[in-house]
Write an enzyme that holds these catalytic residues in place. Structure first.
Site, PDB file in Angstrom:
ATOM      1  N   SER A 207      -5.294  -4.539   1.092  1.00 57.26           N
ATOM      2  CA  SER A 207      -6.748  -4.490   1.227  1.00 57.26           C
ATOM      3  C   SER A 207      -7.343  -4.697  -0.158  1.00 57.26           C
ATOM      4  O   SER A 207      -6.801  -5.441  -0.973  1.00 57.26           O
ATOM      5  CB  SER A 207      -7.129  -3.149   1.828  1.00 57.26           C
ATOM      6  OG  SER A 207      -8.484  -3.114   2.128  1.00 57.26           O
ATOM      7  N   ARG A 375     -12.804  -4.576   4.148  1.00 56.98           N
ATOM      8  CA  ARG A 375     -13.360  -3.509   4.984  1.00 56.98           C
ATOM      9  C   ARG A 375     -13.283  -3.860   6.474  1.00 56.98           C
ATOM     10  O   ARG A 375     -13.321  -2.987   7.326  1.00 56.98           O
ATOM     11  CB  ARG A 375     -14.807  -3.242   4.552  1.00 56.98           C
ATOM     12  CG  ARG A 375     -15.407  -2.074   5.227  1.00 56.98           C
ATOM     13  CD  ARG A 375     -16.505  -1.344   4.516  1.00 56.98           C
ATOM     14  NE  ARG A 375     -17.499  -2.176   3.875  1.00 56.98           N
ATOM     15  CZ  ARG A 375     -18.379  -1.696   3.001  1.00 56.98           C
ATOM     16  NH1 ARG A 375     -18.339  -0.437   2.649  1.00 56.98           N
ATOM     17  NH2 ARG A 375     -19.271  -2.469   2.460  1.00 56.98           N
ATOM     18  N   VAL A 497     -13.406   6.949   3.669  1.00 50.53           N
ATOM     19  CA  VAL A 497     -13.076   5.955   2.633  1.00 50.53           C
ATOM     20  C   VAL A 497     -13.790   4.619   2.862  1.00 50.53           C
ATOM     21  O   VAL A 497     -14.311   4.370   3.935  1.00 50.53           O
ATOM     22  CB  VAL A 497     -11.542   5.749   2.523  1.00 50.53           C
ATOM     23  CG1 VAL A 497     -10.862   7.037   2.152  1.00 50.53           C
ATOM     24  CG2 VAL A 497     -10.966   5.213   3.815  1.00 50.53           C
ATOM     25  N   GLU A 498     -13.791   3.800   1.830  1.00 48.35           N
ATOM     26  CA  GLU A 498     -14.420   2.464   1.840  1.00 48.35           C
ATOM     27  C   GLU A 498     -15.874   2.524   2.318  1.00 48.35           C
ATOM     28  O   GLU A 498     -16.301   1.733   3.153  1.00 48.35           O
ATOM     29  CB  GLU A 498     -13.597   1.468   2.674  1.00 48.35           C
ATOM     30  CG  GLU A 498     -12.274   1.137   2.025  1.00 48.35           C
ATOM     31  CD  GLU A 498     -11.530  -0.013   2.673  1.00 48.35           C
ATOM     32  OE1 GLU A 498     -12.082  -0.679   3.546  1.00 48.35           O
ATOM     33  OE2 GLU A 498     -10.373  -0.226   2.290  1.00 48.35           O
ATOM     34  N   GLY A 499     -16.617   3.476   1.778  1.00 51.30           N
ATOM     35  CA  GLY A 499     -18.009   3.657   2.185  1.00 51.30           C
ATOM     36  C   GLY A 499     -18.057   4.723   3.258  1.00 51.30           C
ATOM     37  O   GLY A 499     -17.804   4.425   4.426  1.00 51.30           O
TER      38      GLY A 499
END
Ligand SMILES: Cc1cc2nc3c(=O)[nH]c(=O)nc-3n(C[C@H](O)[C@H](O)[C@H](O)COP(=O)(O)OP(=O)(O)OC[C@H]3O[C@@H](n4cnc5c(N)ncnc54)[C@H](O)[C@@H]3O)c2cc1C
Length: 822
Positions: A207, A375, A497-499
């Site tokens: 990722s 994402r 995670v990731e926002g």
């Protein structure tokens, strides 16, 4: 009377022109013709023509329009336009828009949706899924990973490295697998169905991280050095952005680097002194190369005339003197490798910056660009697999587990929970497939990736809660045979995670979507920022009048589609799905209208009115998710068996869109606008309903009955009936129990009594005694009993087994024994 009839005709003409988005020229010509007809028939006199000419002439003559209208409006716009930080500008510039832009613009072309190619695996990708992925899954035991080791075994790590699991995104020229986004998604889904720790560890290097950043921005030297090492697993990467002071507000990291000269391998070189304190970094404890984000300063102006260069990304070998790394956090009970890292005044050369010194200060753009792709893949794929696994396991368990003499899955209350899991499973797979498919078409879908990340991780959390409820105590008691509890425990990881999800819903989806997807807003903003006033006026004129026409059109479209419930609007099929397309036409027009109303009345304040933004984002999201469901149904050949799943998912989404719109009106800051527009959009009130009990019953039945629709629901999961794969064992148990049921009925009938559906081995003996079943059939009953017991039983352990500090426990027990003996 004649005048009234003519006014109605004129309104109808205007409405039709607006509905079909006629150009200004056509609009003017058509109204002129209508007026001419009116003059001929009598009711239109001189006054009407004067009004028409006063409005039409300046609008149609560019020079006059720009002088009289555009120029002053541009001045006004510049005063009220939203302030944007450089990080916000970069986030908006990053990535591309795709199908969501069509949905946003109020008039989706359904044929275009269905013409997007269906993602497919290449023979090589399929062979990888059938070969190395299955071998790997046979090697892992999730209980060993999550409880006994809190890590993967060394053999599993080696297998991952040897077979390129960390190199799915790396190009073949560097020794990677160079898989499509769809293939990555399928691999991650299959891994998740057995072990979330495994799929997290595999997901991260594929990722957002050094591999992805190097391929896009690295120098040739960096690519040639690192990519083959990452592909072979010689280097293990991590990427460190988050710090204790900067989580969601990642642009404000306090970690910094100072450009200076220093000694590196015996020579004086231009470099930077780095100081950082990062936390929550996945793979950090075992990483050999640390991707680091920090703010670079150049106080001595060694690189140019700027002192603050901005966020910069560099690759730092973990064995560089001064790098502290190796300690672990404990992320819930899903203990993938995750930990902090620090460094103070660590000197490294400038060529450690990804892309070299010329990329100093470009880090934020690099990150948001890569995030718009990553994402959409890792977290949605892992979460989709979690929901699908919950659907398969819950369906099987609910069919096997009996209470009150019937399978619990036949009870209406349980069906309600099951339908949610089944409906989410169908939808999650549909939208993840469509989103990764867009990446394979070359998109960097920043808005779609935010929609997919937020909604699929949320649905996964909800599905896990429902699955736990249906399993009762079986879900709660942990051990090697519990296939559910780790997914339930770990759900918040994907949420955070990731926002983190609250931020993603309230700020990112619509915040990026409104400006990216709107056909005119970005152009207006760009024109307003243009310092060349002549060019600014020309560009603003084009955008502004396009925008006005667009807004008028959306008003009429919304009015008509709401009045008629979309009944006369277009749908590509006339079957049971037609009504969903029509409702989406209606909501799409309403979203376009409300976006302009919200931007027009709130201006820059909309950014701070998060709950308004969240609801507009919800409508866009529901339209996207519903279209993915309809696309999946089409791509899989419109299988009638799947229809209840399609109905459930569409009706649930559309009811959510309706609720978001209704709440938007009820909470709209300008009350008059809210009340009036509510009447326009909901002239008959809230007409859509959540899925009916009958549909929920059908979905629950699909989940409990082996059939093609059920198999499609579990596609890409690892369901092999092997001892260390409890979810595969439940699948086998379902088959065993269903095979035994008719035999059980036969024995009951022959014995003339209704036996309880347990101790099936005794039922087998009775059947043999009554000579009503064969030995082979008796064996099926015995096998079903073993499977049934394995399914409903839970693990138990020796008294000391669960204590983490066994030595402490044993010494305390020894002391107690001594005291007792004395
Ligand atoms: C297990 C795990 C793995 C991770 N892996 C990595 C990694 O490999 N690399 C890395 O750099 N980072 C990683 N992270 C960090 C992760 O990206 C952050 O946790 C995330 O950005 C949220 O930051 P925070 O936890 O500090 O929450 P906070 O920023 O403190 O947020 C708290 C809450 O406030 C909400 N919120 C914040 N701002 C707003 C806003 N403006 N509007 C509405 N709501 C808002 C958030 O949604 C959240 O619900 C990981 C985190 C975890 C837990």
């Amino acid at each position: 009377m004649e005048g009234f009839v003519f006014s109605l005709i004129l309104l109808l003409v205007i409405g039709m022109l607006a509905y079909y988005r006629a150009s200004l020229t056509l609009f003017t010509a058509a109204i002129a013709l209508t007026l001419a007809a009116g003059t001929f028939a009598g009711p239109v006199g001189m006054v009407s023509w004067i009004i028409f000419l006063v409005l039409a002439l300046p609008l149609n003559i560019a020079f006059v329009r720009q002088k009289l209208l555009t120029q002053p409006l541009l001045g006004l716009y510049r005063k009220i336009m939203p302030e944007m930080s450089s990080t916000e500008k970069e986030a908006i510039d990053a990535g591309t828009t795709w199908w969501e832009a069509d949905l946003f613009r109020g008039n989706p072309d359904w044929q275009k949706l269905h013409n997007f190619p269906t993602p497919r695996l290449s023979p090589e990708e399929q062979a990888f899924l059938d070969g190395p992925v299955e071998t790997l899954l046979d090697m892992v035991d999730d209980w060993e990973i999550t409880h006994e080791r809190a890590d993967l075994s060394p053999e599993v790590y080696q297998y991952l490295k040897d077979h390129g699991f960390f190199a799915m995104i790396i190009k073949k020229q560097y020794g990677g697998l160079e898989f499509s986004a769809y293939a990555q998604s399928c691999v991650l889904q299959k891994l998740t169905s057995k072990s979330m720790v495994l799929s997290s560890i595999v997901g991260v290097p594929n990722s957002l991280g050094p591999g992805e950043l190097l391929q896009h921005y690295g120098t040739d030297e960096q690519k040639n050095h690192y990519l083959p090492r990452l592909a072979k697993g010689v280097d293990v990467p991590c990427f460190a952005l988050t710090s204790p002071e900067a989580g969601s507000d990642a642009g404000s990291i306090p970690d910094f680097g100072v450009v200076c000269k220093g000694q590196w391998q015996g020579k004086e070189v231009l470099g930077m002194r780095l100081t950082w304190n990062k936390r929550y970094i996945t793979l950090a404890p075992i990483a050999t190369v640390l991707g680091l984000a920090f703010k670079l300063q150049d106080p001595d102006k060694l690189l140019g005339d700027k002192e603050d260069l901005g966020i910069t990304c560099a690759l730092i070998p973990a064995d560089t003197p001064g790098v502290k790394i190796g300690r672990r956090h404990f992320p819930l009970n899903v203990p993938f490798q995750n930990g902090p890292t620090q460094g103070s005044d660590v000197f490294v050369p400038l060529d450690f910056i990804i892309g070299g010194a010329k990329m100093a200060g470009q880090g934020w753009r690099m990150l948001v660009e890569c995030l718009s792709v990553g994402r959409a893949i890792t977290l949605p794929s892992n979460s989709t697999a979690g929901i699908k696994a919950a659907a398969m396991a819950t369906g099987a368990y609910a069919r096997i587990r009996r209470q009150f003499k019937i399978p619990v899955g036949k009870m209406e209350g349980v069906e309600e929970a099951m339908a949610r899991i089944g409906g989410y499973a169908y939808m999650a797979c549909a939208s993840t497939t469509m989103s990764v498919g867009s990446i394979d078409l070359g998109e960097k879908p920043s808005v779609i990736s935010a929609i997919t990340k937020y909604h699929i991780t949320e649905r996964m959390r909800l599905a896990m809660i429902d699955a736990m409820d249906v399993h009762g105590g079986k879900g709660i008691c942990m051990g090697p045979d519990n296939y559910l509890a780790r997914g339930y425990q770990g759900a918040p990881v994907a949420i955070t995670v990731e926002g983190a999800n609250i931020l993603t819903r309230n700020m990112i989806i619509y915040g990026q979507g409104a400006i990216r997807c709107h056909p005119y807003v970005l152009a207006e903003l760009q024109a307003a920022y243009n310092e060349d006033n002549r060019a600014a006026v020309t560009a603003f004129d084009k955008a502004l009048f396009g925008h006005i026409g667009f807004a008028i059109s959306n008003f009429f479209r919304t009015f008509w589609l709401s009045l008629t419930g979309g009944a006369f609007s277009s749908a590509p099929y006339s079957d049971a799905t037609a009504k969903y397309y029509k409702q989406m036409n209606r909501f799409s027009a309403a979203l376009a209208l409300m976006s302009d109303v919200a931007m027009g009345t709130l201006g820059g304040d909309l950014k701070r009115r998060e709950r308004i933004s969240a609801r507009l984002g919800d409508i866009l999201s529901m339209l996207y998710l519903t279209s993915s469901v309809l696309k999946r149904y089409q791509d899989e050949g419109r299988q009638p068996q799947d229809l209840p799943l399609v109905q459930w998912a569409c009706e649930d989404n559309l009811a959510r869109a309706q609720q978001a719109l209704d709440e938007l009106f009820d909470n709209f800051p300008n009350r008059l606008v809210g009340v009036v527009l509510k009447r326009v959009v909901f002239p008959w009130g809230r007409t859509l309903r959540r899925p009916a009990d009958k549909v929920e019953h059908q979905v629950a039945r699909i989940m409990q009955t082996p059939c093609e629709a059920r198999s499609r629901l579990g596609h890409h999961l690892y369901l092999a009936a092997k001892d260390n794969n409890p979810i595969g064992m439940v699948e086998q148990a379902l088959r065993d129990v269903l095979a035994a049921e008719p035999l059980f009925d036969k024995v009951c009938q022959a014995a003339n009594k209704r036996l309880p559906f347990f101790r099936l081995n005794e039922v087998a003996e009775l059947g043999l005694e009554l000579k009503i079943i064969s030995e082979q059939e008796a064996e099926l009953l015995r096998k079903a009993e073993v499977s049934r017991l394995r399914t409903i039983n839970v693990d138990d352990f020796d008294f000391n087994y669960l204590a983490a500090d066994k030595a402490l426990l044993e010494s305390e027990q020894a002391n107690t024994a001594k005291v007792n003996a004395a």
